[in-house]
Each structure stands twice: as C-alpha cells, then as structure tokens.
Write a protein that holds these residues in place. Sequence first.
Motif, PDB file in Angstrom:
ATOM      1  N   TYR A 192       0.773  -1.215   0.118  1.00  0.00           N
ATOM      2  CA  TYR A 192      -0.004  -0.060   0.064  1.00  0.00           C
ATOM      3  C   TYR A 192       0.908   1.208   0.040  1.00  0.00           C
ATOM      4  N   LEU A 229      -7.642   1.750   3.896  1.00  0.00           N
ATOM      5  CA  LEU A 229      -8.014   2.875   5.033  1.00  0.00           C
ATOM      6  C   LEU A 229      -8.205   4.011   4.406  1.00  0.00           C
ATOM      7  N   PHE A 235      -8.389   7.915   5.864  1.00  0.00           N
ATOM      8  CA  PHE A 235      -8.373   9.093   6.978  1.00  0.00           C
ATOM      9  C   PHE A 235      -9.153  10.181   7.066  1.00  0.00           C
ATOM     10  N   LEU A 295      -2.890  -0.689   9.499  1.00  0.00           N
ATOM     11  CA  LEU A 295      -1.639  -0.361   8.667  1.00  0.00           C
ATOM     12  C   LEU A 295      -0.482   0.151   9.845  1.00  0.00           C
ATOM     13  N   ILE A 296       0.597  -0.311   9.385  1.00  0.00           N
ATOM     14  CA  ILE A 296       1.798   0.213  10.502  1.00  0.00           C
ATOM     15  C   ILE A 296       2.631   0.872   9.734  1.00  0.00           C
ATOM     16  N   PHE A 297       2.609   2.314  10.135  1.00  0.00           N
ATOM     17  CA  PHE A 297       3.569   3.324   9.529  1.00  0.00           C
ATOM     18  C   PHE A 297       4.871   3.379   9.839  1.00  0.00           C
ATOM     19  N   GLY A 298       5.977   3.066   9.045  1.00  0.00           N
ATOM     20  CA  GLY A 298       7.184   3.298   9.210  1.00  0.00           C
ATOM     21  C   GLY A 298       7.762   4.719   8.780  1.00  0.00           C
ATOM     22  N   GLN A 299       8.999   4.860   8.472  1.00  0.00           N
ATOM     23  CA  GLN A 299       9.652   6.068   8.260  1.00  0.00           C
ATOM     24  C   GLN A 299       9.228   5.992   6.431  1.00  0.00           C
ATOM     25  N   GLY A 300       8.939   7.176   6.113  1.00  0.00           N
ATOM     26  CA  GLY A 300       8.474   7.424   4.610  1.00  0.00           C
ATOM     27  C   GLY A 300       9.292   7.853   3.874  1.00  0.00           C
ATOM     28  N   PRO A 343      -3.283  11.013   6.693  1.00  0.00           N
ATOM     29  CA  PRO A 343      -2.740  10.291   5.380  1.00  0.00           C
ATOM     30  C   PRO A 343      -3.780  10.048   4.344  1.00  0.00           C
ATOM     31  N   TYR A 394       0.510   5.455   0.853  1.00  0.00           N
ATOM     32  CA  TYR A 394      -0.021   6.499   1.307  1.00  0.00           C
ATOM     33  C   TYR A 394       0.691   7.733   1.246  1.00  0.00           C
ATOM     34  N   ASP A 398       5.838   9.360  13.099  1.00  0.00           N
ATOM     35  CA  ASP A 398       4.764   8.835  12.180  1.00  0.00           C
ATOM     36  C   ASP A 398       3.612   8.504  12.774  1.00  0.00           C
ATOM     37  N   PRO A 399       2.452   8.127  12.357  1.00  0.00           N
ATOM     38  CA  PRO A 399       1.325   7.811  12.746  1.00  0.00           C
ATOM     39  C   PRO A 399       1.443   6.411  13.549  1.00  0.00           C
ATOM     40  N   TYR A 439      -5.317   6.281  15.309  1.00  0.00           N
ATOM     41  CA  TYR A 439      -3.950   6.783  15.364  1.00  0.00           C
ATOM     42  C   TYR A 439      -3.832   7.834  16.002  1.00  0.00           C
ATOM     43  N   PHE A 443      -0.714   3.441  15.777  1.00  0.00           N
ATOM     44  CA  PHE A 443      -1.910   2.676  15.480  1.00  0.00           C
ATOM     45  C   PHE A 443      -2.271   2.791  17.169  1.00  0.00           C
ATOM     46  N   TYR A 494       4.537   7.096   2.055  1.00  0.00           N
ATOM     47  CA  TYR A 494       4.682   5.769   2.890  1.00  0.00           C
ATOM     48  C   TYR A 494       4.249   4.646   2.104  1.00  0.00           C
ATOM     49  N   GLN A 542       1.190  11.785   3.047  1.00  0.00           N
ATOM     50  CA  GLN A 542       0.757  12.714   4.160  1.00  0.00           C
ATOM     51  C   GLN A 542       1.261  14.041   3.827  1.00  0.00           C
TER      52      GLN A 542
END
Lengths: 112, 113
Positions: free
Chosen positions: A34, B102, B104, A100-105, A44, A36, B42-43, B35, B45, A87, A38
């Motif tokens: 996926y 998703l 937002f 969804l788990i966001f990491g460093q984008g 996002p 996204y 970063d966001p 979130y 969860f 991201y 921001q």
Amino acid sequence: DAKTTQPTSMDCAEGRAANLPCNHSTISGNEYVYWYRQIHSQGPQYIIHGLKNNETNEMASLIITEDRKSSTLILPHATLRDTAVYYCIVRASDNQGGKLIFGQGTELSVKP
Amino acid sequence: AAGVIQSPRHLIKEKRETATLKCYPIPRHDTVYWYQQGPGQDPQFLISFYEKMQSDKGSIPDRFSAQQFSDYHSELNMSSLELGDSALYFCASRPGQVNSPLHFGNGTRLTVT
C-alpha cells in the motif's frame, strides 16, 4: 507484516516524473503493498495498492518487481502539491483487524 | 465523495482533564481505526473496531478508551491528560472487504497545557 525500507528524502522537478522506491525483501505471498502520502498535518491519503501486478489509477502507478521484493510508486507529472511524506506499507491479507503500520516514509520535495 | 469526519478539529485541554474525540466513518464502512501522531513522528496505531467490537489494540495507554456505536461512529475518550498526549489524532475507516484500503480523516489536534 513485512518491514519496508524507503529513502528518507527525495527531490523532483515540477512536471517531471517522481519515482519513489520501496524495499520489502521479506514480503510473503499474502502481503499487499500500500502507498499513502501525508501532506503536512493532514490525514494520510490513500494512493494505490497491489499484490503482484502493476497497478495504475488517476493518481499514480505502482510497479512491483517480479520477485515482489521491491516496488516503485510513480507520479507521472509531479506538481508542487505533491510535496508530502510518502509511506510504503506492507500488510497481510489476513492481518488482524486490517490495521496499517506506518514506518519512516520518504519526504518528497517537488521544486519549481 | 463522503470522507471520514472528525470533531473537533482542534482541542485545548489542561493536564489531568478529560477529552472526547469523535469520528464519523464513510457510509457503509464498518471498521474504524484510531491513530496518534506526535510532533515529527509517524502515525502510531492505537485501536480498531469492527461491527462495534474491538478488533485490534496497539499502543493505547490505559488512560484512553474507545468504542464504536450502533451507527458506526466512534469516540476516543482520554482521561488524566498529560503533556505528552499533545498530538494529532486520526481516525480511519474501511469497508469489510479483505484488502480494502483505510481512508483517513483530517484529524483532531489536541494540545494539553
């Protein structure tokens, strides 16, 4: 869910294509990719997602390598409004609850 | 197209007060997510609900609770607020189909003074 690696930042000239890479070398067969973005302090925004075939919509194209270990998001004609943090997120189809788990984008700066 | 609606957009509270954030999902979306995004982060969860039942839990403090109502809207209740709770809080929703993305809302900015 597989971990992803993205460059911290990238620049792109306005009107040119922006190619944002993502490495997900530990991706498994049931995991989707996926994308996204921001824009500063906004929520996002969903861009595109795919499993193994390349995908295209009105916003972008997603190119996934044949081994699925990496992908590239392509913004064909970047504008100043595309400046944002992008991201890349991998999520299993049986992911509990679908979070969804966001990491460093990647912070993309589109310059005039 | 209808989007996720969050209210209020901005909220200022003092330490040890309580706050309630509301989220109205896109019509026909039965799953909501919360979130938290601190400054420069970063966001992260917090928690999610599917058909009014908690479906997953992340790094949500015990001082926070949430629920989803029969009309699918959700509320995040935050008690004994701390300075560190100052952040953007995003709600997201999605329909029940597997692998659907998703979507937002634009968040609630909570400032604790």
